[in-house]
Write a protein that holds these residues in place. Structure first.
Motif, short mmCIF file in Angstrom:
data_model
loop_
_atom_site.label_atom_id
_atom_site.label_comp_id
_atom_site.label_asym_id
_atom_site.label_seq_id
_atom_site.Cartn_x
_atom_site.Cartn_y
_atom_site.Cartn_z
N VAL A 170 0.84 -1.20 0.00
CA VAL A 170 0.00 0.00 0.00
C VAL A 170 0.88 1.26 0.00
O VAL A 170 0.66 2.20 -0.77
N LEU A 171 1.92 1.22 0.84
CA LEU A 171 2.81 2.38 0.92
C LEU A 171 3.51 2.62 -0.42
O LEU A 171 3.63 3.75 -0.88
N LEU A 172 3.95 1.54 -1.03
CA LEU A 172 4.59 1.66 -2.35
C LEU A 172 3.64 2.29 -3.35
O LEU A 172 4.01 3.16 -4.12
N LEU A 173 2.37 1.82 -3.29
CA LEU A 173 1.37 2.38 -4.20
C LEU A 173 1.19 3.87 -3.95
O LEU A 173 1.11 4.67 -4.89
N ILE A 174 1.15 4.26 -2.66
CA ILE A 174 1.02 5.69 -2.33
C ILE A 174 2.19 6.46 -2.92
O ILE A 174 2.03 7.53 -3.53
#
Lengths: 160, 600
Positions: free
Chosen positions: B319-323
């Motif tokens: 999720v963080l990578l996507l953000i």
């Protein structure tokens, strides 16, 4: 630059500051004393530590009403030179301000109820960076100063 | 042009593009998307329930329940009718409103000012004299781009003169011509030496432009009898015509790789790394705890718990990578095709992929120049350059978006290059804002006195580390002896851990404090004050003496003991990046006041 500005405020300004101090500390006292009264009257207990907020309020009252105005008056000095205005103020934090007259956009004088009661007025000097107030002058002095600064500002030229 | 019989200035009332009506409707629909969705869901559910009810009632008891079935069907029909009625009334109102607001919206360009009118019920009329213009920005949102429209926002000096004027829905060419026209008129009105002669030329050129615009906007208008090459130049570049003959304007742009790089390491990057690291610690910590409990519990549940944790951690990292990727994409959308050009006395920034933005800033309204360098930029030998403009904030700027796209400029700042090579800074400033070019070199700056290092450290430790340390220690105490949180470790261990965290935190703030001291450099030249600040992200701020509105020298009782002082530099900008220097020697402070004081 080391010599202090010449002019002091009107002595009556101390009285108006005392009034303002009373008003503001009265509001503060509401927050300090009303809860104490509620505890004593409604909850019907009176532990000793309740004296602490009361003491704080009384102390603040003493400071804002008696010492602050006196020291503030003692420190405050201002002087309008040919090309700039020099102001010295502050109690613990001493501040010296230089306003080049070229930068002055307009001046105005105004009176709050307390200042009016003592026939005083304040002069606001407005630059693009904000407004600086000279707080308590007699009505004539305020008018003179306001006009003088405006005139000097009009003839002030940029030095290069 | 000139004055009519009644003594009013004559001007032609101009309308915005008709396609703005459609955009207006689209935007209103978009704004009311949630109520619309709810209404639609109601419609769908009422229709399905209608069918379902009818089927249900038809299968069971056909004789007795005919009336109730009919009643329920008509009830659902009524619901549906009401909902459809509301929707259609809303859309009709929307269309009428958009048409009306289009009709009431107009602008007039007079000789000395521009007037913008709008408002159906509350009439709103804004006037901006040309000489009060600070900057003119063009921007196009996605909906604008569909119809190739742009929005012109005219920024004035803040304070009493009020807010900015935003004229929406102009055809791209009209908007660009208007921007150039406004900046030219501003320059014309500002110039005290020019007289009516010039303003005549201006109005001629202006009427030419406007006569031509709706039909052949792409063509360079021929300004009559003008010897002023500058005007030609301005039109030449903005229309892309006459490029050979016009003198080349200095232009800097960014390659796609640069934009992507800058986007990768904006503010969001550190946030993501920080959270990811935090989760990794949590992850290992969890393993430790599970192993601790594991000796008592079932092996299978232990493995299940481990598996759950792994999924959670990996999920979070994804999720963080996507953000992060989203923030890079956003940055690229914002800064794609970045180009900054100097035209006569204007700096023009053109950027954006889906929604384009053109920001024109008058050089004489620049209050100070800020050169920013964070750790990543330092590694890549790049800096961000922005300027602080006087007065009001840029209303069309993306202040509302919390994304990292504006990481290196605050309110009232305009980024004129987000990712410039450090070695190019002097040349860049020489080309763009020559007055400031000599001061980008940090070698000429001097540090603060040695005594202020301790004060810097103390400020950081006392105000940030100590209060948190006290709170943490109190919580550690209360949680073990009063609240009984049931730590799996002994209370002494809790205290020791809290103490260790506090010591590390205080040491860290100590380090930051000494870095902040090292970051502080400053110098006063004949007509310029320069200061660098910042512990990790360093900002070099350059300000001209004639932009200083007033100067303050401050000293508190602690500073007095050590003969230190603080200077405040007050310009007409409302930016948070202030060129204030804390804890310089009192003599230097006095010298600063003396420097600002005009000599009569």
């Amino acid at each position: 630059m080391r010599e202090l500005p010449e002019n002091k405020l009107h002595a009556n300004v101390v009285k108006t500051w005392k009034l303002t101090g009373m008003l503001s500390s009265a509001i503060l006292a509401l927050f300090g004393i009303v809860p104490v009264l509620i505890i004593v009257i409604v909850v019907k207990i009176s532990p000793l530590w309740l004296l602490i907020p009361v003491a704080v309020v009384v102390l603040l009252w003493l400071i804002t009403v008696t010492w602050v105005p006196r020291f503030r008056y003692a420190r405050y000095r201002y002087q309008v030179h040919d090309a700039y205005i020099d102001i010295l103020e502050g109690i613990i934090f001493v501040k010296r301000t230089v306003i080049p007259l070229v930068r002055v956009q307009y001046t105005d004088s105004s009176q709050g109820p307390f200042l009016r009661a003592y026939k005083l007025a304040q002069v606001d000097i407005n630059t693009a960076g904000g407004s600086i107030t000279i707080p308590g002058l007699s009505l004539e002095d305020a008018d003179l100063l306001r006009d003088k600064i405006a005139e000097l500002a009009a003839i002030a030229k940029e030095e290069l | 042009m000139g004055i009519d019989k009644r003594g009013f200035e004559i001007g032609v009332e101009q309308k915005v593009a008709k396609t703005y009506i459609i955009i207006n409707i689209l935007r209103s629909l978009y704004k009311s998307i949630f109520p619309m969705i709810i209404l639609l869901v109601t419609i769908v559910s009422s229709v399905t329930s209608m069918i379902f009810d009818a089927e249900l009632d038809a299968t069971i008891e056909p004789n007795e329940n005919v009336i109730t079935a009919l009643a329920s069907v008509s009830g659902s029909m009524l619901k549906l009718a009401i909902v459809l009625g509301i929707v259609s009334i809303y859309i009709i109102i929307l269309v009428v409103y958009s048409l009306k607001s289009y009709q009431k919206m107009s602008y007039i360009m007079y000789d000395t000012q521009i007037v913008f009118k709008k408002g159906i019920v509350i009439k709103n009329e804004k006037r901006v004299p040309y000489n009060k213009i600070n900057s003119v920005n063009l921007s196009a949102k996605l909906t604008d781009r569909i119809f190739s429209l742009m929005e012109v926002s005219i920024n004035t000096a803040g304070g009493s003169s009020g807010s900015d004027v935003v004229i929406p829905g102009l055809n791209q060419q009209v908007a660009e011509a208007m921007k150039n026209d406004l900046m030219r008129r501003k320059a014309g009105v500002d110039d005290s030496s020019t007289s009516e002669n010039i303003s005549d030329v201006h109005s001629n050129a202006y009427s030419d432009v406007h006569a031509d615009l709706p039909f052949q906007a792409g063509i360079t208008p021929i300004s009559t009898a003008t010897s002023d090459v500058a005007h030609e130049t301005m039109y030449g570049t903005s229309y892309g015509a006459a490029q050979g003959s016009a003198p080349q304007n200095p232009t800097y742009d960014m390659s796609f790789a640069d934009v992507a790089f800058a986007g990768m390491f904006n503010g969001r990057f550190f946030l993501v790394i920080g959270i990811a690291l935090g989760f990794c610690f949590q992850f290992f910590d969890d393993f430790g705890v599970y192993e601790f409990i594991g000796s008592h519990s079932d092996v299978i549940t232990d493995n299940v718990a481990k598996f759950g944790t792994v999924v959670l951690v990996i999920g979070t990292i994804v999720v963080l990578l996507l953000i992060w990727i989203a923030s890079i994409a956003h940055y690229i959308l914002m800064y794609y095709g970045f180009k900054v050009t100097k035209q006569e006395d204007i700096i023009e920034v053109d950027r954006g992929l889906l929604s384009r933005k053109v920001e024109s800033t008058a050089i004489d309204r620049i209050q100070s120049v800020v050169i920013t360098q964070g750790p990543i930029r330092k590694l890549l030998k790049r800096v961000g350059v922005s300027v602080q403009i006087s007065g009001s904030m840029d209303s069309s700027a993306d202040n509302s978006s919390s994304s990292g796209a504006k990481d290196y400029s605050g309110i009232g700042d305009t980024t004129i290059h987000p990712f410039l090579k450090k070695s190019d800074v002097s040349k860049f400033l020489e080309d763009m804002i020559p007055d400031y070019s000599a001061y980008a070199d940090e070698q000429r700056l001097k540090p603060l006195p040695k005594i202020s290092k301790m004060r810097s450290i103390r400020r950081h430790v006392l105000f940030t580390a100590v209060p948190i340390a006290i709170i943490l220690q109190v919580i550690a105490f209360l949680s073990t002896s009063v609240w009984h949180w049931g730590w799996p470790i002994s209370s002494t261990t809790v205290h020791v851990i809290a103490l260790v965290i506090n010591i590390v935190w205080i040491a860290y703030m100590w380090f930051i404090g000494s870095l902040a001291y090292k970051g502080r450099l400053w110098a006063i030249d004949r007509a310029t004050i320069v200061a660098r600040k910042g512990a990790v992200v360093r900002k070099l701020i350059i300000c001209k003496k004639n932009k200083i509105q007033h100067a303050d020298l401050k000293q508190n009782i602690f500073q007095k003991k050590k003969n230190l002082s603080t200077i405040l530099v007050k310009t007409a900008s409302i930016s948070q990046d202030r060129l204030d220097v804390y804890d310089l020697s009192y003599e230097d402070g006095l010298a600063y006041l003396e420097w600002v004081r005009p000599k009569s």
